[in-house]
Design a protein around this motif. Structure first.
Motif, PDB file in Angstrom:
ATOM      1  N   LEU A 159      -6.312  -0.339  -3.898  1.00 41.58           N
ATOM      2  CA  LEU A 159      -5.103  -0.412  -5.360  1.00 41.58           C
ATOM      3  C   LEU A 159      -4.534   1.140  -5.047  1.00 41.58           C
ATOM      4  N   ASN A 160      -5.756   2.026  -4.447  1.00 43.89           N
ATOM      5  CA  ASN A 160      -5.161   3.699  -4.315  1.00 43.89           C
ATOM      6  C   ASN A 160      -4.193   3.822  -3.714  1.00 43.89           C
ATOM      7  N   THR A 161      -3.904   3.100  -2.578  1.00 44.24           N
ATOM      8  CA  THR A 161      -2.819   2.943  -1.518  1.00 44.24           C
ATOM      9  C   THR A 161      -1.687   2.220  -2.795  1.00 44.24           C
ATOM     10  N   VAL A 162      -2.099   1.438  -3.228  1.00 47.91           N
ATOM     11  CA  VAL A 162      -0.154   1.128  -4.379  1.00 47.91           C
ATOM     12  C   VAL A 162      -0.121   1.919  -5.826  1.00 47.91           C
TER      13      VAL A 162
ATOM     14  N   ARG B  92     -10.740   8.965  -1.284  1.00 46.09           N
ATOM     15  CA  ARG B  92      -9.400   7.703  -1.378  1.00 46.09           C
ATOM     16  C   ARG B  92      -8.851   7.859  -2.875  1.00 46.09           C
ATOM     17  N   PHE B  93      -9.706   8.294  -4.014  1.00 45.87           N
ATOM     18  CA  PHE B  93      -9.572   9.341  -5.501  1.00 45.87           C
ATOM     19  C   PHE B  93      -8.699   9.802  -5.603  1.00 45.87           C
ATOM     20  N   ILE B  94      -8.286  10.891  -4.350  1.00 46.39           N
ATOM     21  CA  ILE B  94      -7.577  11.859  -4.588  1.00 46.39           C
ATOM     22  C   ILE B  94      -5.949  11.801  -3.448  1.00 46.39           C
ATOM     23  N   LEU B  95      -5.570   9.990  -2.936  1.00 44.38           N
ATOM     24  CA  LEU B  95      -4.649   9.847  -1.979  1.00 44.38           C
ATOM     25  C   LEU B  95      -3.448  10.531  -2.289  1.00 44.38           C
ATOM     26  N   PRO B  96      -3.637   9.909  -3.990  1.00 44.16           N
ATOM     27  CA  PRO B  96      -2.290   9.716  -5.041  1.00 44.16           C
ATOM     28  C   PRO B  96      -1.600  11.827  -4.646  1.00 44.16           C
ATOM     29  N   LEU B  97      -2.448  12.611  -4.497  1.00 42.96           N
ATOM     30  CA  LEU B  97      -2.235  14.171  -3.754  1.00 42.96           C
ATOM     31  C   LEU B  97      -1.329  13.993  -2.490  1.00 42.96           C
ATOM     32  N   LEU B  98      -1.810  13.585  -2.263  1.00 42.27           N
ATOM     33  CA  LEU B  98      -1.363  13.629  -0.413  1.00 42.27           C
ATOM     34  C   LEU B  98      -0.113  14.216  -0.692  1.00 42.27           C
TER      35      LEU B  98
END
Length: 526
Positions: free
Chosen positions: A130-133, A303-309
């Motif tokens: 879901l973190n990837t989505v 993975r929690f900060i994956l959207p910051l990548l």
């Protein structure tokens, strides 16, 4: 105008990664997506405690269930298709988000280079997390987010509303960005809140609320349940805690890799020239705010900060675009080569080698579940003596057989001196086995045992009833419970009395009557 060639290139890379990324990362890749979709579609499987407590939205698993339903309708619901199809679907979404990242970066070559070579994005972009989505939807929304010199637009709010419903922590990142949007908009704050934000939130929320209530068979608001359990009750801390600065000194530098250096220079440049780079500065505010809030939460994961990548890569690409105008060609090539190599090494190793055994072992398990029958004609019964959720389950077996594993539910009922089942087992494996696994009759025992090699010496007496049939390499670097190899044992069958060969009669050795009786059997379930 859509540049189909660029999108096709991104798509080829993401489809390729589906077949390159063969390793285990985190349990949620399967237990919060594929396993849920399998249960919804085929009616059997296992749902973790998050679903009994209602803290997860069914929106994402329902998309997987729809895909599974289509495969079943077409007669293509073989295991390999159930595993690959959701990842290919995710690859399509990730490729589209890559294209949006490219357009967001004003079609910069550095944008293409950084998003394609990012080791952590390659590692996670096609996983059914879901973190990837969340990251894909965040990137798409950011590409629609109005800049200083662009007309006001509200299209991004539809995606923001969706991502915040399915992943409530996404609101942390979008809170400062929405505040900035309201301040610079040509519309009044009241008009925006009522006619845009509230209206869109109600429409998207009503649809998502309806889907969740239908799936849970009761009225439920999953973001509220998520907030109550994870924030107010801090259930997440049961799975480990880190200090407040962990994301600053470990989390973000790790997922960025060597890109941390040009990102640091981009941050300094942005702070020194905030009037020149207002968009960059706004993104830095959102990034810093997110890291601070996440840092206050005890439980932390990469993975929690994956959207910051994508945000960090966008800021870096914009900075490097300006830098490369004055840099020599040889310098640009050296920098690009260093970034490429430093990302390629962890991407290949972690995607192809490290922690692969718990995925590879599912291939023989699937075959055994499909073909195996014991002497009584019963199906296989598997016991996973591993840290909880170390492997996928029914989504990779697709047979309604017994798959028993060690659970690790948090202390949801407030019990004193609570110890989860996995910890109970590892405290004294032999005692746990004697109290939980029947040994008489032998048919009551599990037919197959799956464990890491580190556990083997501790349960040697129990394994005397089994023979080793698979020894699969897993990882070179492990912790105290995870071993270098995954071992698959099969119960030694009770061999019935064999018929003696018919002897040729003669005058000294007359024929004997053969004993054709067979011992009685008793069937019991593990």
């Amino acid at each position: 105008m859509v540049q189909y060639g660029v999108f096709a290139a991104f798509l080829v890379i993401r489809i390729l990664s589906v077949f390159v990324v063969k390793t285990w990362y985190v349990p949620d890749e399967y237990w919060q997506s594929l396993e849920v979709g399998h249960k919804l579609t085929f009616g059997y499987g296992h749902l973790t405690w998050e679903w009994s407590k209602g803290i997860r939205s069914y929106v994402h698993p329902l998309s997987i269930a729809a895909l599974y339903r289509a495969l079943a309708w077409l007669g293509l619901d073989q295991v390999e298709n159930l595993v690959l199809a959701p990842r290919i679907l995710q690859a399509l979404l990730s490729a589209f988000s890559d294209y949006c990242f490219y357009r967001w970066g004003e079609c910069s070559k550095w944008s293409v280079f950084l998003i394609v070579t990012s080791w952590f994005w390659f590692y996670t972009a096609t996983r059914t997390l879901l973190n990837t989505v969340e990251t894909c939807l965040t990137t798409i929304a950011l590409s629609l987010y109005p800049r200083q010199y662009e007309p006001d637009s509200h299209k991004f709010l539809w995606i923001v509303a969706l991502v915040c419903f399915i992943r409530p922590t996404a609101a942390i990142l979008w809170f400062p960005l929405c505040i900035i949007h309201m301040r610079k908009s040509i519309h009044s704050v009241a008009e925006l809140l009522i006619k845009r934000y509230l209206l869109i939130a109600l429409v998207v929320g009503a649809i998502a609320f309806g889907l969740d209530s239908y799936a849970y068979d009761r009225f439920i608001v999953t973001p509220f349940e998520f907030f109550k359990l994870n924030v107010l009750e801090e259930v997440g801390s049961f799975y480990g805690t880190q200090p407040w600065h962990w994301y600053f000194i470990v989390g973000l530098p790790t997922i960025l890799g060597l890109v941390t250096l040009p990102f640091f220079f981009a941050v300094v440049q942005t702070l020194q020239n905030r009037e020149v780079y207002p968009d960059r500065f706004n993104l830095l505010i959102a990034t810093l705010f997110t890291l601070i809030v996440y840092g206050a939460l005890p439980h932390k994961e990469f993975r929690f900060i994956l959207p910051l990548l994508p945000i960090c890569l966008h800021i870096t690409a914009d900075s490097m675009k300006n830098w490369s105008r004055d840099a020599s060609r040889i310098t640009i090539w050296i920098v690009a080569l260093l970034l490429l190599i430093s990302n390629a090494i962890p991407a290949v190793y972690l995607s192809w080698v490290h922690q692969r055994g718990t995925i590879d072992v599912m291939l023989p398990i699937e075959r055994i579940a499909r073909e195996f029958r014991d002497t009584d004609g019963n199906q296989a019964k598997f016991l996973f003596l591993m840290p909880c959720h170390s492997t996928p389950m029914y989504s990779h077996v697709h047979q309604n057989v017994s798959l028993r594993f060690l659970t690790c539910e948090p202390n949801l009922n407030g019990e004193k001196n609570y110890i989860d089942e996995a910890d109970q087992f590892y405290t004294n494996p032999a005692v746990w086995l004697r109290s939980h696994v029947p040994v008489h009759p032998k048919s009551a025992m599990p037919t197959h045992i799956i464990l890491f090699d580190k556990l083997q010496p501790k349960i040697g007496d129990f394994l005397k009833n089994y023979k080793l049939i698979e020894n699969i390499s897993h990882a070179e670097y492990t912790d105290n419970r995870v071993g270098n190899h995954v071992l698959l044992y099969e119960r030694i069958a009770d061999v019935p009395p064999q018929k003696k060969p018919k002897e040729k009669p003669n005058q000294f050795n007359p024929p004997k009557k053969l004993d054709t009786s067979t011992p009685s059997t008793h069937r019991d379930e593990f």
